[in-house]
Design an enzyme around this catalytic site. Structure first.
Site, PDB file in Angstrom:
ATOM      1  N   LYS A  71      41.996  47.777  44.571  1.00  0.00           N
ATOM      2  CA  LYS A  71      41.737  47.252  43.220  1.00  0.00           C
ATOM      3  C   LYS A  71      40.266  47.112  42.842  1.00  0.00           C
ATOM      4  O   LYS A  71      39.950  46.437  41.857  1.00  0.00           O
ATOM      5  CB  LYS A  71      42.442  45.904  43.068  1.00  0.00           C
ATOM      6  CG  LYS A  71      41.979  44.879  44.085  1.00  0.00           C
ATOM      7  CD  LYS A  71      42.497  43.494  43.766  1.00  0.00           C
ATOM      8  CE  LYS A  71      41.851  42.470  44.674  1.00  0.00           C
ATOM      9  NZ  LYS A  71      42.223  41.115  44.423  1.00  0.00           N
ATOM     10  N   SER A  81      48.182  46.345  35.257  1.00  0.00           N
ATOM     11  CA  SER A  81      46.994  45.605  34.853  1.00  0.00           C
ATOM     12  C   SER A  81      46.672  45.898  33.398  1.00  0.00           C
ATOM     13  O   SER A  81      46.915  47.008  32.914  1.00  0.00           O
ATOM     14  CB  SER A  81      45.827  46.048  35.733  1.00  0.00           C
ATOM     15  OG  SER A  81      44.607  45.595  35.196  1.00  0.00           O
ATOM     16  N   TYR A  90      40.613  53.524  39.250  1.00  0.00           N
ATOM     17  CA  TYR A  90      41.533  52.427  39.579  1.00  0.00           C
ATOM     18  C   TYR A  90      42.535  52.220  38.438  1.00  0.00           C
ATOM     19  O   TYR A  90      43.747  52.186  38.637  1.00  0.00           O
ATOM     20  CB  TYR A  90      40.746  51.129  39.846  1.00  0.00           C
ATOM     21  CG  TYR A  90      41.567  49.883  39.651  1.00  0.00           C
ATOM     22  CD1 TYR A  90      42.575  49.557  40.554  1.00  0.00           C
ATOM     23  CD2 TYR A  90      41.384  49.046  38.540  1.00  0.00           C
ATOM     24  CE1 TYR A  90      43.362  48.432  40.349  1.00  0.00           C
ATOM     25  CE2 TYR A  90      42.160  47.928  38.341  1.00  0.00           C
ATOM     26  CZ  TYR A  90      43.150  47.624  39.245  1.00  0.00           C
ATOM     27  OH  TYR A  90      43.934  46.528  39.042  1.00  0.00           O
ATOM     28  N   LYS A 109      46.948  52.895  37.901  1.00  0.00           N
ATOM     29  CA  LYS A 109      47.973  52.006  37.321  1.00  0.00           C
ATOM     30  C   LYS A 109      48.702  52.732  36.183  1.00  0.00           C
ATOM     31  O   LYS A 109      49.934  52.662  36.077  1.00  0.00           O
ATOM     32  CB  LYS A 109      47.330  50.720  36.787  1.00  0.00           C
ATOM     33  CG  LYS A 109      46.669  49.854  37.849  1.00  0.00           C
ATOM     34  CD  LYS A 109      47.706  49.218  38.759  1.00  0.00           C
ATOM     35  CE  LYS A 109      47.083  48.321  39.820  1.00  0.00           C
ATOM     36  NZ  LYS A 109      48.033  47.887  40.842  1.00  0.00           N
ATOM     37  N   ASN A 148      33.473  41.025  42.722  1.00  0.00           N
ATOM     38  CA  ASN A 148      33.053  41.654  41.466  1.00  0.00           C
ATOM     39  C   ASN A 148      33.512  40.829  40.278  1.00  0.00           C
ATOM     40  O   ASN A 148      32.933  40.900  39.201  1.00  0.00           O
ATOM     41  CB  ASN A 148      33.707  43.040  41.313  1.00  0.00           C
ATOM     42  CG  ASN A 148      33.215  43.993  42.378  1.00  0.00           C
ATOM     43  OD1 ASN A 148      32.011  44.094  42.601  1.00  0.00           O
ATOM     44  ND2 ASN A 148      34.131  44.675  43.045  1.00  0.00           N
TER      45      ASN A 148
HETATM   46  C1  UD1 Z   1      37.740  43.672  35.928  1.00  0.00           C
HETATM   47  C2  UD1 Z   1      37.957  45.169  36.033  1.00  0.00           C
HETATM   48  C3  UD1 Z   1      39.397  45.479  35.701  1.00  0.00           C
HETATM   49  C4  UD1 Z   1      40.339  44.671  36.599  1.00  0.00           C
HETATM   50  C5  UD1 Z   1      40.025  43.186  36.430  1.00  0.00           C
HETATM   51  C6  UD1 Z   1      40.869  42.277  37.300  1.00  0.00           C
HETATM   52  C7  UD1 Z   1      35.786  46.216  35.501  1.00  0.00           C
HETATM   53  C8  UD1 Z   1      35.012  47.030  34.526  1.00  0.00           C
HETATM   54  N1  UD1 Z   1      37.036  45.859  35.141  1.00  0.00           N
HETATM   55  O1  UD1 Z   1      37.999  43.285  34.592  1.00  0.00           O
HETATM   56  O2  UD1 Z   1      39.640  46.859  35.869  1.00  0.00           O
HETATM   57  O3  UD1 Z   1      41.666  44.911  36.239  1.00  0.00           O
HETATM   58  O4  UD1 Z   1      38.644  42.966  36.751  1.00  0.00           O
HETATM   59  O5  UD1 Z   1      40.606  42.470  38.656  1.00  0.00           O
HETATM   60  O6  UD1 Z   1      35.319  45.898  36.584  1.00  0.00           O
HETATM   61  N2  UD1 Z   1      31.077  38.898  34.531  1.00  0.00           N
HETATM   62  C9  UD1 Z   1      29.778  38.413  34.609  1.00  0.00           C
HETATM   63  N3  UD1 Z   1      29.220  38.255  35.851  1.00  0.00           N
HETATM   64  C10 UD1 Z   1      29.895  38.574  37.012  1.00  0.00           C
HETATM   65  C11 UD1 Z   1      31.218  39.061  36.903  1.00  0.00           C
HETATM   66  C12 UD1 Z   1      31.767  39.216  35.652  1.00  0.00           C
HETATM   67  O7  UD1 Z   1      29.129  38.118  33.593  1.00  0.00           O
HETATM   68  O8  UD1 Z   1      29.323  38.423  38.104  1.00  0.00           O
HETATM   69  C13 UD1 Z   1      31.696  39.005  33.194  1.00  0.00           C
HETATM   70  C14 UD1 Z   1      32.157  40.391  32.805  1.00  0.00           C
HETATM   71  O9  UD1 Z   1      31.130  41.101  32.148  1.00  0.00           O
HETATM   72  C15 UD1 Z   1      33.351  40.073  31.880  1.00  0.00           C
HETATM   73  C16 UD1 Z   1      33.932  38.786  32.489  1.00  0.00           C
HETATM   74  O10 UD1 Z   1      32.876  38.213  33.238  1.00  0.00           O
HETATM   75  O11 UD1 Z   1      32.909  39.798  30.580  1.00  0.00           O
HETATM   76  C17 UD1 Z   1      35.115  39.033  33.402  1.00  0.00           C
HETATM   77  O12 UD1 Z   1      34.761  39.996  34.389  1.00  0.00           O
HETATM   78  P1  UD1 Z   1      35.754  40.377  35.581  1.00  0.00           P
HETATM   79  O13 UD1 Z   1      36.213  39.148  36.250  1.00  0.00           O
HETATM   80  O14 UD1 Z   1      35.062  41.404  36.424  1.00  0.00           O
HETATM   81  O15 UD1 Z   1      37.007  40.992  34.842  1.00  0.00           O
HETATM   82  P2  UD1 Z   1      37.120  42.248  33.838  1.00  0.00           P
HETATM   83  O16 UD1 Z   1      35.801  42.824  33.541  1.00  0.00           O
HETATM   84  O17 UD1 Z   1      37.941  41.806  32.678  1.00  0.00           O
END
Ligand code: UD1
Length: 336
Positions: A84, A124, A148, A152, A197
């Site tokens: 994932k 997802s 990824y 899905k 991440n």
């Molecule tokens: C990410 C994945 C998506 C996956 C989902 C759940 C990407 C582009 N997308 O979605 O495919 O299904 O996780 O596992 O990676 N953020 C920060 N700082 C950080 C981490 C995140 O500012 O260190 C922000 C991001 O820009 C976003 C929000 O927090 O606006 C949520 O991020 P994240 O938890 O990674 O989820 P998604 O981006 O929605």
């Protein structure tokens, strides 16, 4: 019912296993432990007071999944097992297509041979790609933007073809928005390998002192505070969604697709604030550039799941952060 859970030792899998056991189902788990731990299952056993037969195996090993399905008596499968990490999938797409798509094909073949015709698949909201026509309904065109997400999307197509080919199948794809939180006991929770991440596990690791500050990816989005907006859903609400999907399929066949979200968007700053309140400490952050591939706003249209599945999320962001923090502070290094 007797339910086989693939990936049942992982984050969403372990919480769903507990919910199934508490609802009186019999559960067996198949997991290769690449991104999960048997300790989670030991704790699910402790919380539920029930035994969970565990099979360590990989879906790429067809004989392994065949022999588990052939044991007999399995009524349904909930399929979480899969890779994932978005970045890793871009760097190594074949690994993702092999694991996720080929692994699912092996599982479906074993189910077919064993006469098991009910499946809940862990999909997802990433299948909607960067679509900004919010709220995202199940009718939003699929347009995943990375390998990824495309695994899905492709698996959903395979599942739909299978339902068309044989009317005995009942298959539900659940499209999760952003899972976070933990069981209220603090005994099980998310234990990402390496640096997370995703936002909430990263914030939790900052709160517990494993990183200095959160890097906010972008502050110039067209949102009220300039940071990205997402639909964070409590993992126990997701677990309830799987239970509802199983119940829904008992007198139906065919393919079903539901969004599992709250219908409510929170910005990165709102998440950091809610987590700071839960942890009782200020969580440091800095602004950085946008992360490539990120949408500005994503949240779910929840009406179809409410009407069709009879399910709705019950927990809010504050409770999610409190539960996530309870888990993180009592398990600062996860299950190890
Ligand atoms: C990410 C994945 C998506 C996956 C989902 C759940 C990407 C582009 N997308 O979605 O495919 O299904 O996780 O596992 O990676 N953020 C920060 N700082 C950080 C981490 C995140 O500012 O260190 C922000 C991001 O820009 C976003 C929000 O927090 O606006 C949520 O991020 P994240 O938890 O990674 O989820 P998604 O981006 O929605």
């Amino acid at each position: 019912m007797k339910v086989l859970v693939t990936g049942g030792a992982g984050y969403i899998g372990s919480h769903t296993t507990l919910t199934l056991l508490e609802a009186g189902h019999e559960v067996m788990v198949f997991d290769n432990l690449t991104n999960s731990s048997v300790e989670s299952l030991r704790r699910v056993g402790e919380l539920s007071g029930k035994k969970i037969p565990f099979y360590r195996g990989d879906l790429l090993d067809e004989t392994a999944i065949d022999s588990v399905c052939a044991e007999g008596g399995i009524d349904a499968v909930i399929h979480f097992a899969g890779l994932k990490a978005v970045g890793e999938s871009v760097a190594n797409p074949l690994k993702y297509y092999r694991n996720n798509v080929a692994g699912t094909l092996n599982l479906l073949g074993s189910m077919e041979r064993a006469g098991i015709r009910q499946l809940v698949f862990s999909s997802s909201a990433t299948v909607y790609g960067a679509s900004e026509r919010v709220p995202l309904s199940e009718q939003t065109p699929l347009d995943a933007t990375n390998p990824y997400g495309r695994t899905k999307e492709q698996i959903e197509v395979i599942l739909s073809d299978l339902c068309h080919s044989d009317p005995q199948w009942a298959i539900t794809a659940l499209r999760y928005f952003n899972p976070a939180g933990a069981h209220s006991s603090g005994r099980i929770g998310e234990d990402p390998q390496g640096v997370p991440n995703n936002l909430v596990p990263f914030v939790a690791q900052v709160a517990v002192g494993r990183h200095e500050k959160v890097l906010i990816h972008g502050s110039d989005y067209p949102t009220p505070d300039g940071t990205g907006v997402r639909d964070y859903i409590h993992v126990m609400d997701l677990a309830d969604g799987h239970l509802a999907a199983l119940q829904h399929m008992q007198d139906r066949t065919g393919m079903f697709r539901w969004n599992l979200g709250t219908g409510f968007g929170s910005s990165v700053l709102e998440v950091i604030d809610a987590f700071s309140a839960a942890a009782g400490k200020r969580i440091a952050f800095d602004y950085g550039p946008r992360r490539p591939g990120d949408a500005a706003i994503s949240y779910s249209d929840v009406s179809a799941a409410q009407l069709g599945l009879g399910w709705a999320a019950k927990r809010n962001l504050a409770q999610m952060c409190e539960d996530h923090w309870r888990w993180q502070k009592s398990n600062p290094t996860g299950y190890n």
